[in-house]
Design a protein around this motif. Structure first.
Motif, PDB file in Angstrom:
ATOM      1  N   GLU A  96     -11.437   1.267   3.026  1.00 15.44           N
ATOM      2  CA  GLU A  96     -10.288   1.347   3.204  1.00 15.44           C
ATOM      3  C   GLU A  96      -9.652   2.849   3.832  1.00 15.44           C
ATOM      4  OE1 GLU A  96      -8.259  -0.807  -0.539  1.00 15.44           O
ATOM      5  OE2 GLU A  96      -8.846  -2.521   0.417  1.00 15.44           O
ATOM      6  N   GLU A  97     -10.644   3.899   2.801  1.00 14.17           N
ATOM      7  CA  GLU A  97      -9.828   5.172   2.775  1.00 14.17           C
ATOM      8  C   GLU A  97     -10.031   5.166   4.113  1.00 14.17           C
ATOM      9  OE1 GLU A  97      -8.623   4.385  -0.925  1.00 14.17           O
ATOM     10  OE2 GLU A  97     -10.920   3.827  -0.782  1.00 14.17           O
TER      11      GLU A  97
ATOM     12  N   TYR B 215       0.558  -1.335   0.127  1.00 15.86           N
ATOM     13  CA  TYR B 215       0.192  -0.061  -0.011  1.00 15.86           C
ATOM     14  C   TYR B 215       1.134   1.186  -0.202  1.00 15.86           C
ATOM     15  CZ  TYR B 215      -4.621  -2.638   1.089  1.00 15.86           C
ATOM     16  OH  TYR B 215      -5.158  -3.409   0.768  1.00 15.86           O
TER      17      TYR B 215
ATOM     18  N   SER C  47      -3.108  -3.609  -6.924  1.00 15.33           N
ATOM     19  CA  SER C  47      -3.387  -1.885  -7.124  1.00 15.33           C
ATOM     20  C   SER C  47      -3.930  -2.480  -9.077  1.00 15.33           C
ATOM     21  CB  SER C  47      -2.279  -1.890  -6.670  1.00 15.33           C
ATOM     22  OG  SER C  47      -1.517  -1.956  -7.787  1.00 15.33           O
TER      23      SER C  47
ATOM     24  N   MET D  59       1.277   7.122   0.397  1.00 15.41           N
ATOM     25  CA  MET D  59       0.374   5.986  -0.102  1.00 15.41           C
ATOM     26  C   MET D  59       0.568   5.848  -1.604  1.00 15.41           C
ATOM     27  SD  MET D  59      -0.715   5.049   2.798  1.00 15.41           S
ATOM     28  CE  MET D  59      -2.106   4.122   2.181  1.00 15.41           C
ATOM     29  N   LYS D  60       0.935   4.497  -1.549  1.00  9.29           N
ATOM     30  CA  LYS D  60       0.854   4.294  -3.589  1.00  9.29           C
ATOM     31  C   LYS D  60      -1.117   4.006  -3.744  1.00  9.29           C
ATOM     32  CE  LYS D  60       4.294   0.531  -3.260  1.00  9.29           C
ATOM     33  NZ  LYS D  60       4.354  -0.708  -3.068  1.00  9.29           N
ATOM     34  N   GLN D  61      -2.090   4.251  -3.285  1.00  3.84           N
ATOM     35  CA  GLN D  61      -3.381   4.219  -3.778  1.00  3.84           C
ATOM     36  C   GLN D  61      -4.224   4.223  -2.506  1.00  3.84           C
ATOM     37  OE1 GLN D  61      -4.345  -0.075  -4.590  1.00  3.84           O
ATOM     38  NE2 GLN D  61      -3.079  -0.401  -3.060  1.00  3.84           N
TER      39      GLN D  61
ATOM     40  N   TRP E 115      -1.151  -8.202  -1.917  1.00  3.33           N
ATOM     41  CA  TRP E 115      -2.319  -7.044  -1.874  1.00  3.33           C
ATOM     42  C   TRP E 115      -1.942  -5.725  -2.973  1.00  3.33           C
ATOM     43  CZ3 TRP E 115      -6.568  -7.128   0.160  1.00  3.33           C
ATOM     44  CH2 TRP E 115      -7.271  -8.185   1.136  1.00  3.33           C
ATOM     45  N   GLY E 116      -0.202  -5.744  -3.091  1.00  3.21           N
ATOM     46  CA  GLY E 116       0.168  -4.798  -4.008  1.00  3.21           C
ATOM     47  C   GLY E 116      -0.526  -5.373  -5.494  1.00  3.21           C
TER      48      GLY E 116
END
Length: 578
Positions: free
Chosen positions: A65-66, A34, A343, A54-56, A339-340
């Motif tokens: 999640e946000e 993340y 994305s 944060m990547k996303q 998880w990555g």
């Protein structure tokens, strides 16, 4: 519960993190599915900090999640107000870095890194050292509970050291992503408890695992008791065979935890004092009402009178702890990549190249990846200098993709420096590998830059299979060029690739990690903690599924991993011709 807009306005500044802090993008402290964490410092006084980027993060149409991230920032801001060195709070949060919209969280720098890694690497590790480190953690937990906050995810991965020097360092509790207020999740809150597991199963208390989970400070004490057991003995108190299918494994582990039966094996706890064992037993009482409280733990003789604890080296526990660390880092790497791989960025780049050979379209796609990395640097440099990205590009900050036919000869015009190369390779799914070593191997002319031709040539070697691919795999993993692989480094790198494959195949990352852990143990035939090329080849020949996991990213690169698997496995099983 507060809305996304309210939480955003309350906890995240509209400005850029780079207005207040310098960000050293060349000093990456950590990476995950993340976010990336970079070294930074406050512009006003030079105070070192860690900056998570944060990547996303969905600024529009945010989801659960946000909301969870913003809630975590809220807890971390509150924790900063507690003014204790034993809890990692947030100094600030921003919505931009330079002129790019990215959620950034600034925290104090914990230069000592992972607590368990430091313990495992000590020349001499004793109960007194363990007690001092554990007392720090319990003081932090005490302050957290006094503020009405439950951590709910106490485990080794969330324990850090504030400084590198042993005399200056204190233990720090981090990661409040699963934290909640006791008055909002506890038995007196009136809010129905979610039946979904919170945190990591192995550290959950028995009262969390029933049909009606009960959350209270006692749950954090149980988790801390599990951590202390591992600190002294090197392995968890509750465990089942990891080779079981995940669902069966989890149900079996829940039964063991509910029973609350554990053993202080003499081979691991033979030199551990009875006082330490008594504290662990009090913290791991199945009945939360009879379990020790944080205050009682801190008053326990083992923590209150450390000078009376044995000054005897815990050699057996430390050896076991090193193996435990390797396995947990393997699992973390697999989960991060799992998880990555979900994305949007990874999905968009998954089909960058394809087929059994590189077509014109594929080469153009790789060129675009190079261009994007260079354009991002140019935009950042332009913003930092107060100039527009267009001006920076016009000054040579961005190398446009060569127009016309995308031949490999034209691609020599498009180069990347080391940082840009690493971002390109991460985009292609190889982020789990030692990219610094990969840079050295791909920079065949030692020019200090890599062009598309060199990248294509390196990837083509992997796609071809056979002895050359096997050697390249080994050379890439041999990060220091020593001719041997450290088992822990190999585990992290290969589990990262396995994690990405598990995400796409629906395989659970825990299962992938468990499989790899057993494979690595078998691969180190002479048990010297290092893997030679011959051991690497023998391991692949004995377990073809291992090399299958390693080559799986070739499918997303348009190659045929099954064909490459056969070729590499055949090469591994065959003696090298002389």
């Amino acid at each position: 519960m507060a809305s996304f807009a309210d939480l955003l306005a309350e906890h995240v500044s509209e400005g850029a993190v780079t207005d207040e802090f310098e960000v050293d993008v060349g000093r990456k402290l950590g990476t995950g599915g993340y976010a990336n964490v970079y070294l930074g410092k406050r512009r006003s006084d030079g105070t070192p900090v860690a900056i998570k980027v944060m990547k996303q993060f969905r600024w529009t149409r945010p989801g659960a999640e946000e909301l969870a991230v913003l809630r975590e920032i809220g807890f971390m801001r509150k924790i900063s107000e507690l003014d204790t060195p034993h809890l990692l709070g947030a100094l600030a949060a921003y919505g931009r870095i330079f002129d790019v919209q990215r959620l950034c969280i600034v925290t104090p720098l914990c230069a000592g890194g992972d607590l368990f890694e430091r313990i495992a690497g000590m020349g001499r590790y004793t109960e007194r050292t363990a007690a001092a480190r554990f007392r720090d953690m319990m003081v932090g937990l005490q302050r957290l509970h006094e503020a009405g906050i439950l951590h709910r995810d106490i485990k080794p991965e969330n324990l850090l050291l504030s400084a590198r020097g042993d005399d200056d360092a204190v233990s720090v509790i981090a990661d409040f992503g699963l934290s909640d207020r006791e008055d909002e999740c506890g038995p007196e809150s009136g809010r129905p408890a979610s039946r979904q597991l919170v945190g990591t199963l192995a550290y959950n208390a028995p009262e969390h695992l029933g049909r009606h989970p009960v959350w209270s400070p006692a749950g954090d004490v149980w988790s801390a008791g599990v951590v202390l057991f591992i600190m002294l003995g090197g392995s968890p108190p509750f465990y089942v065979d990891h080779r079981m299918p995940k669902r069966s494994h989890d149900e079996a582990l829940k039964r063991v935890i509910r029973e609350g039966k554990f053993v202080f094996y003499p081979s691991l706890f033979g030199t551990v004092s009875d006082r330490a064992k008594d504290l662990i037993s009090g913290m791991l009482h199945v009945d939360p009402a009879r379990r020790l409280t944080v205050d009682q733990c801190l008053a326990h003789p083992w923590l209150a009178d450390n000078d009376a604890n044995p000054d005897v080296a815990l050699d057996a526990g430390q050896r076991e702890l090193r193996l435990f660390n390797a396995k947990r880092k393997l699992r973390a790497a697999a989960l991060a990549c799992r998880w990555g791989a979900r994305s949007p960025v990874h999905s968009a780049l998954k089909d960058l190249v394809g087929g059994t050979s590189f077509s014109e379209a594929h080469i153009k796609a790789i060129a675009r990846a190079f261009n994007e990395a260079k354009a991002a640097d140019a935009a950042a440099a332009g913003a930092a200098a107060g100039a527009s990205a267009a001006t920076a590009a016009g000054a040579g900050g961005t190398a446009p993709a060569p127009a016309g036919k995308a031949s490999l000869s034209r691609m020599s015009e498009l180069t990347a420096d080391r940082s840009q190369f690493e971002r390109v390779m991460e985009s292609l799914g190889f982020g789990g590998l030692p990219l610094g070593r990969m840079w050295e191997l791909f920079d065949t002319d030692e020019s200090g830059s890599v062009d598309v031709r060199e990248v294509v040539a390196g990837l083509a070697t992997l796609r071809s299979g056979g002895e050359d691919a096997l050697q390249l795999c080994f050379d890439v993993l041999d990060a220091d060029g020593s001719g041997h692989l450290e088992r822990e480094e190999l585990a992290i790198a290969l589990s990262a690739l396995a994690g990405a494959g598990a995400a796409s195949d629906g395989e659970d990352a825990d299962e992938a990690a468990a499989h790899l852990a057993f494979a690595f143990e078998a691969m180190d035939v002479n048990k010297d903690g290092r893997i030679s090329l011959e051991e690497f080849k023998a391991g692949i020949a004995a377990d073809p599924s291992l090399v299958g996991r390693f080559l799986r990213p070739l499918d997303s690169l348009g190659g045929d991993s099954s064909r490459a698997l056969r070729a590499v496995a055949d090469a591994a099983a065959s003696p090298k011709e002389t």
